[in-house]
Design a protein around this motif. Structure first.
Motif, PDB file in Angstrom:
ATOM      1  N   VAL A  61       0.670  -1.309  -0.170  1.00  0.00           N
ATOM      2  CA  VAL A  61      -0.001  -0.082  -0.132  1.00  0.00           C
ATOM      3  C   VAL A  61       1.016   1.074   0.168  1.00  0.00           C
ATOM      4  N   GLN A  62       0.258   2.437  -0.357  1.00  0.00           N
ATOM      5  CA  GLN A  62       1.021   3.490  -0.277  1.00  0.00           C
ATOM      6  C   GLN A  62       1.070   4.130   1.104  1.00  0.00           C
ATOM      7  N   ALA A  63       1.934   4.895   1.360  1.00  0.00           N
ATOM      8  CA  ALA A  63       1.976   5.550   2.656  1.00  0.00           C
ATOM      9  C   ALA A  63       0.799   6.370   2.935  1.00  0.00           C
ATOM     10  N   GLY A  64       0.298   6.300   4.275  1.00  0.00           N
ATOM     11  CA  GLY A  64      -0.987   6.954   4.500  1.00  0.00           C
ATOM     12  C   GLY A  64      -1.926   5.990   4.681  1.00  0.00           C
ATOM     13  N   GLY A  65      -1.825   4.596   3.771  1.00  0.00           N
ATOM     14  CA  GLY A  65      -2.917   3.905   3.889  1.00  0.00           C
ATOM     15  C   GLY A  65      -3.078   2.804   5.064  1.00  0.00           C
ATOM     16  N   LYS A 124       2.398   3.459  18.262  1.00  0.00           N
ATOM     17  CA  LYS A 124       1.352   4.294  19.212  1.00  0.00           C
ATOM     18  C   LYS A 124       0.511   5.024  18.472  1.00  0.00           C
ATOM     19  N   GLY A 125      -1.012   4.883  18.438  1.00  0.00           N
ATOM     20  CA  GLY A 125      -1.674   5.742  17.940  1.00  0.00           C
ATOM     21  C   GLY A 125      -2.125   5.570  16.400  1.00  0.00           C
ATOM     22  N   ARG A 126      -1.211   4.829  15.816  1.00  0.00           N
ATOM     23  CA  ARG A 126      -1.387   4.206  14.361  1.00  0.00           C
ATOM     24  C   ARG A 126      -2.066   2.572  14.274  1.00  0.00           C
ATOM     25  N   PHE A 127      -1.319   1.717  15.020  1.00  0.00           N
ATOM     26  CA  PHE A 127      -1.862   0.346  15.105  1.00  0.00           C
ATOM     27  C   PHE A 127      -2.564  -0.021  16.477  1.00  0.00           C
ATOM     28  N   THR A 128      -3.428  -1.008  15.974  1.00  0.00           N
ATOM     29  CA  THR A 128      -4.491  -1.352  17.014  1.00  0.00           C
ATOM     30  C   THR A 128      -4.176  -3.064  17.066  1.00  0.00           C
ATOM     31  N   ILE A 129      -3.798  -3.510  18.095  1.00  0.00           N
ATOM     32  CA  ILE A 129      -3.894  -5.115  18.291  1.00  0.00           C
ATOM     33  C   ILE A 129      -5.429  -5.477  19.182  1.00  0.00           C
ATOM     34  N   SER A 130      -5.912  -6.620  18.466  1.00  0.00           N
ATOM     35  CA  SER A 130      -7.054  -7.150  19.073  1.00  0.00           C
ATOM     36  C   SER A 130      -7.421  -8.717  18.966  1.00  0.00           C
ATOM     37  N   LYS A 131      -8.083  -9.509  19.374  1.00  0.00           N
ATOM     38  CA  LYS A 131      -8.182 -10.839  19.298  1.00  0.00           C
ATOM     39  C   LYS A 131      -9.637 -11.129  19.321  1.00  0.00           C
ATOM     40  N   ASP A 132      -9.875 -12.295  18.905  1.00  0.00           N
ATOM     41  CA  ASP A 132     -11.089 -13.050  18.869  1.00  0.00           C
ATOM     42  C   ASP A 132     -11.236 -14.330  19.436  1.00  0.00           C
ATOM     43  N   ASN A 133     -11.100 -14.408  21.041  1.00  0.00           N
ATOM     44  CA  ASN A 133     -10.957 -15.685  21.588  1.00  0.00           C
ATOM     45  C   ASN A 133     -12.043 -16.858  20.963  1.00  0.00           C
ATOM     46  N   ALA A 134     -13.165 -16.522  20.696  1.00  0.00           N
ATOM     47  CA  ALA A 134     -13.989 -17.437  20.231  1.00  0.00           C
ATOM     48  C   ALA A 134     -13.447 -18.239  18.509  1.00  0.00           C
ATOM     49  N   GLU A 135     -12.822 -17.170  17.856  1.00  0.00           N
ATOM     50  CA  GLU A 135     -12.511 -17.598  16.697  1.00  0.00           C
ATOM     51  C   GLU A 135     -10.864 -17.808  16.703  1.00  0.00           C
ATOM     52  N   ASN A 136     -10.259 -17.801  17.789  1.00  0.00           N
ATOM     53  CA  ASN A 136      -8.841 -18.059  18.064  1.00  0.00           C
ATOM     54  C   ASN A 136      -8.295 -17.188  16.808  1.00  0.00           C
ATOM     55  N   THR A 137      -8.500 -15.918  16.847  1.00  0.00           N
ATOM     56  CA  THR A 137      -7.842 -15.156  15.709  1.00  0.00           C
ATOM     57  C   THR A 137      -7.230 -13.780  16.214  1.00  0.00           C
ATOM     58  N   LEU A 138      -6.213 -13.492  15.820  1.00  0.00           N
ATOM     59  CA  LEU A 138      -5.376 -12.135  16.517  1.00  0.00           C
ATOM     60  C   LEU A 138      -5.565 -11.305  15.022  1.00  0.00           C
ATOM     61  N   TYR A 139      -5.590  -9.974  15.586  1.00  0.00           N
ATOM     62  CA  TYR A 139      -5.842  -8.866  14.572  1.00  0.00           C
ATOM     63  C   TYR A 139      -4.636  -7.853  14.834  1.00  0.00           C
ATOM     64  N   LEU A 140      -4.073  -7.174  13.729  1.00  0.00           N
ATOM     65  CA  LEU A 140      -3.437  -5.892  13.780  1.00  0.00           C
ATOM     66  C   LEU A 140      -3.876  -4.916  12.809  1.00  0.00           C
ATOM     67  N   GLN A 141      -4.657  -4.026  13.275  1.00  0.00           N
ATOM     68  CA  GLN A 141      -5.196  -2.767  12.205  1.00  0.00           C
ATOM     69  C   GLN A 141      -3.933  -1.694  12.296  1.00  0.00           C
ATOM     70  N   MET A 142      -3.468  -1.662  11.247  1.00  0.00           N
ATOM     71  CA  MET A 142      -2.469  -0.626  10.938  1.00  0.00           C
ATOM     72  C   MET A 142      -2.851   0.489   9.822  1.00  0.00           C
ATOM     73  N   SER A 173      -2.364   4.902   9.052  1.00  0.00           N
ATOM     74  CA  SER A 173      -1.318   5.810   8.809  1.00  0.00           C
ATOM     75  C   SER A 173       0.094   5.189   8.546  1.00  0.00           C
ATOM     76  N   LEU A 174       0.093   4.150   7.656  1.00  0.00           N
ATOM     77  CA  LEU A 174       1.165   3.529   7.461  1.00  0.00           C
ATOM     78  C   LEU A 174       2.395   4.403   6.823  1.00  0.00           C
ATOM     79  N   LYS A 175       3.674   3.911   6.994  1.00  0.00           N
ATOM     80  CA  LYS A 175       4.783   4.640   6.913  1.00  0.00           C
ATOM     81  C   LYS A 175       5.634   3.963   5.918  1.00  0.00           C
ATOM     82  N   PRO A 176       6.645   4.329   5.192  1.00  0.00           N
ATOM     83  CA  PRO A 176       7.680   3.452   4.363  1.00  0.00           C
ATOM     84  C   PRO A 176       8.446   2.543   5.475  1.00  0.00           C
ATOM     85  N   GLU A 177       8.737   3.207   6.604  1.00  0.00           N
ATOM     86  CA  GLU A 177       9.676   2.427   7.417  1.00  0.00           C
ATOM     87  C   GLU A 177       8.630   1.431   8.289  1.00  0.00           C
TER      88      GLU A 177
END
Length: 124
Positions: A11-15, A63-81, A83-87
């Motif tokens: 994705v492009q920066a900012g996405g 911090k402030g850009r990524f959010t970690i969460s999980k769904d115990n019922a589905e045994n799934t972990l997520y990472l919402q990212m 304002s992505l940066k090239p770094e």
């Protein structure tokens, strides 16, 4: 135990991207889990972690850009990212452990199980 990441891409920066990790072989409610990333030639670094009780910790650089969460019922972990940066370009790994460390934030210590990773590429 199997951890399978998905959701990586370019994705492009900012996405935004949302990573998922499907976990099997571990009790959903007892896991400590985290996202790590690594760039070739550099050490792997922890991005975010979540305890079995839902307590979360983040690296300063997300911090402030990524959010970690999980769904115990589905045994799934997520990472919402957002304002992505090239770094942020790296291979992202999902990890888990059933053992905590009470001396560390949220009790999240070393991880015992790892996925194979998913590549995230951010263009400027």
């Amino acid at each position: 135990v199997q951890l399978v990441e998905s959701g990586g891409g370019s994705v492009q920066a900012g996405g935004s991207l949302r990573l998922s990790c499907a976990a099997s072989g571990l009790p959903g409610s007892r896991k400590y889990m985290g996202w790590f990333r690594q760039v070739p030639g550099k050490e792997r670094e922890r991005v975010a972690a979540i305890s079995k009780n839902g307590c979360t910790t983040y690296a300063e650089f997300v911090k402030g850009r990524f959010t970690i969460s999980k769904d115990n019922a589905e045994n799934t972990l997520y990472l919402q990212m957002n304002s992505l940066k090239p770094e942020d370009t790296a291979t992202y790994y999902c990890a888990a452990s059933i053992w905590g460390n009470a001396n560390l934030p949220c009790g999240v210590g070393d991880m015992d199980y790892w996925g194979k990773g998913t590549l995230v590429t951010i263009s400027s």
